[in-house]
Design a protein around this motif. Sequence first.
Motif, mmCIF file in Angstrom:
data_model
loop_
_atom_site.group_PDB
_atom_site.id
_atom_site.type_symbol
_atom_site.label_atom_id
_atom_site.label_comp_id
_atom_site.label_asym_id
_atom_site.label_seq_id
_atom_site.Cartn_x
_atom_site.Cartn_y
_atom_site.Cartn_z
ATOM 1 N N PRO A 279 30.379 42.052 30.562
ATOM 2 C CA PRO A 279 30.447 42.991 31.688
ATOM 3 C C PRO A 279 30.750 44.405 31.210
ATOM 4 C CG PRO A 279 32.439 41.661 31.575
ATOM 5 C CD PRO A 279 31.505 41.103 30.544
ATOM 6 N N GLU A 280 30.212 45.395 31.934
ATOM 7 C CA GLU A 280 30.441 46.802 31.608
ATOM 8 C C GLU A 280 31.425 47.438 32.581
ATOM 9 O OE1 GLU A 280 26.619 48.603 31.719
ATOM 10 O OE2 GLU A 280 25.911 47.671 29.859
ATOM 11 N N SER A 281 32.060 46.623 33.393
ATOM 12 C CA SER A 281 33.033 47.123 34.359
ATOM 13 C C SER A 281 34.189 46.139 34.437
ATOM 14 C CB SER A 281 32.383 47.310 35.729
ATOM 15 O OG SER A 281 31.826 46.093 36.185
ATOM 16 N N CYS A 282 35.210 46.558 35.173
ATOM 17 C CA CYS A 282 36.438 45.760 35.257
ATOM 18 C C CYS A 282 36.181 44.361 35.815
ATOM 19 C CB CYS A 282 37.438 46.472 36.152
ATOM 20 S SG CYS A 282 38.664 47.415 35.248
ATOM 21 N N VAL A 283 36.851 43.375 35.246
ATOM 22 C CA VAL A 283 36.821 41.996 35.737
ATOM 23 C C VAL A 283 38.248 41.620 36.126
ATOM 24 C CG1 VAL A 283 36.283 39.604 35.182
ATOM 25 C CG2 VAL A 283 34.911 41.447 34.180
ATOM 26 N N ASN A 284 38.394 41.001 37.276
ATOM 27 C CA ASN A 284 39.722 40.619 37.731
ATOM 28 C C ASN A 284 40.410 39.690 36.748
ATOM 29 O OD1 ASN A 284 39.470 42.101 40.085
ATOM 30 N ND2 ASN A 284 38.659 40.376 41.265
ATOM 31 N N GLN A 285 41.733 39.710 36.775
ATOM 32 C CA GLN A 285 42.506 38.796 35.944
ATOM 33 C C GLN A 285 42.219 37.348 36.341
ATOM 34 O OE1 GLN A 285 46.696 40.022 34.959
ATOM 35 N NE2 GLN A 285 46.342 41.447 36.653
ATOM 36 N N TYR A 286 42.499 36.439 35.417
ATOM 37 C CA TYR A 286 42.368 35.001 35.644
ATOM 38 C C TYR A 286 40.926 34.595 35.921
ATOM 39 C CZ TYR A 286 47.287 36.041 36.275
ATOM 40 O OH TYR A 286 48.549 36.528 36.100
ATOM 41 N N ARG A 287 39.988 35.328 35.345
ATOM 42 C CA ARG A 287 38.578 34.963 35.364
ATOM 43 C C ARG A 287 38.155 34.634 33.937
ATOM 44 N NH1 ARG A 287 36.265 34.501 40.639
ATOM 45 N NH2 ARG A 287 37.534 35.784 42.007
#
Length: 412
Positions: A279-287
Motif C-alpha cells: 500500500p502507498e497510504s496509511c493502513v489501520n492497525q491490526y491489519r
Amino acid sequence: MLCGGYTPLFLGGSHPFPQDGIVTREIYGSNGYVADRRQCSSQRSNPIQVKACPGNYYVYRLVKPAVSIPKPTYCAVAFNTPSYDPCNNYTSLDQPWRATNSTGTYTCDKDFNWNGWYRLMYNGMNIRMPESCVDENKCGTITPLWLNGSHPQIEDGIVTRLVCGRSGSDCCYYRSAPIRVRACPGNYYVYEFVRPTLFCSAHCADVSTIMLISTTTMAAISTKLNTTTVTFNDPCNNYTALDQPWRGTNETGLSICDRDFNWNGWYRLLYNGMNIRMPESCVNQYRCGTDITLGLCGSHPQIGDGIVTRGVCINSLWIYRYYYYYYYNGYRDSFMSIRVKACPGNYYVYEFVRPNFCNAAYCADVNTITPSIAPTAITGTAVTADNITFDPCNTSSVLDNDWRSIYNSYRG
C-alpha cells in the motif's frame, strides 16, 4: 505560506514520462515550521491526474482541494530544460569534507551561493551522493543530505530527486529542496544543487562510490562491452515469491512478526497467485495479519526508473522502543528504507529487510490485486484513464499565475 496561500500543495510522487500516459498522483500539503517532521505530509488532499506532453511540459487534471486544508493552493516551480548540456558545463566540487566518513566540522550549504550544475569529486576522483541514510554529524555538517532515489541512467536525461536528512531513527525526518541530476558519459553525475531549507546541512559524497576512471580505461571498457555479453542478477528474474494472503490489508486476528523471518534478497508479493503490491497510504492497525502495519512511503516506481529507494511507513500511535528507552510517536513516519523495482508483467519486487520492532509486518494492498500475466500474452485495446477520449496535452487551460511560485510569500 508560499505559493499565494497558507498551505502549499505538491505532488506526492515523481512526474511521469510521456510513455506512461495518464497517471494518478497523491497531493500533499505542507505547513508548520521547517523543523516540524510533519511539514511535508501534514495535510493530504484529493489525488489528481498528470500527463507528460511532447515539448517538455505537463498537464494536470486539478480538482478542488480537501475542505479540511486551510487556504490550499497548487504550487508551481520553474522547470526549464537548460539550453546547454550540464555534463559539459558544471563546477567541480572537490571538497573531501563532504565525504560520508568526514566528521569534526560543521559546514552549512545554506551559506553558499549556489548557481548552476556541480560535479562531486574526491581528491580528483569521481564520487556521487549517497542513496541511503547517512548518520548525523557526518559529511562535515550537522545534518547530512542524501538522495532519496536512485541515480539516473544516461538515457534518462535530467531527472528530479528528493533530498533527505536524518534525525534520530528517521532517515527522512528532514526533507530539503529537491534537486535535478544527470548521468554523464565517463561514469560521473552532475547535480543542480540549490540552497537547502535546513539551518545547517550539506550535500554528501558517498566514499564507497569513489572511482578514478581515465579516458583510456573507459575506451577499454567500451571495447569489452561491444564484444562481451554482460549479465547481472536482475531482481525481476531473481526473487522469492511471497504468496501469504494474511498480508492482505483486509486480514485481521493475527500477530505475525516479520522480525522473526530471515530476510535475504528480493521478494515478489502475490495473493493466491495474483499480483499484489504494497500500500502507498496509511493502513489501520491490526491489519495485514499483524499489530503494526508497514506500507510504502511514496509511490511505486515506473519501469524506466530502475531500482529506487523508498521509506517504510508505519501506522501505530505509540511504539515502545526498548533500546532507546522512550515512547515514540510513529504515525506515518519512516523507520527504515527498502529498495523497489517495477518489472515487466505488471508486478514489483522489493528488497525487504528485517524490521527492528515487533509485532510488525509488510502489507499487501488488496485493492491492487491483478492477474499474473506475462508481457508477451497481453493483448487487447488500450484503456484510457477515467474513459478520457481526448488528449489532454492538446486540450488544457493555462495557469500562468505568478503567485503560485514557491518563492512567492503569503498573500492570504
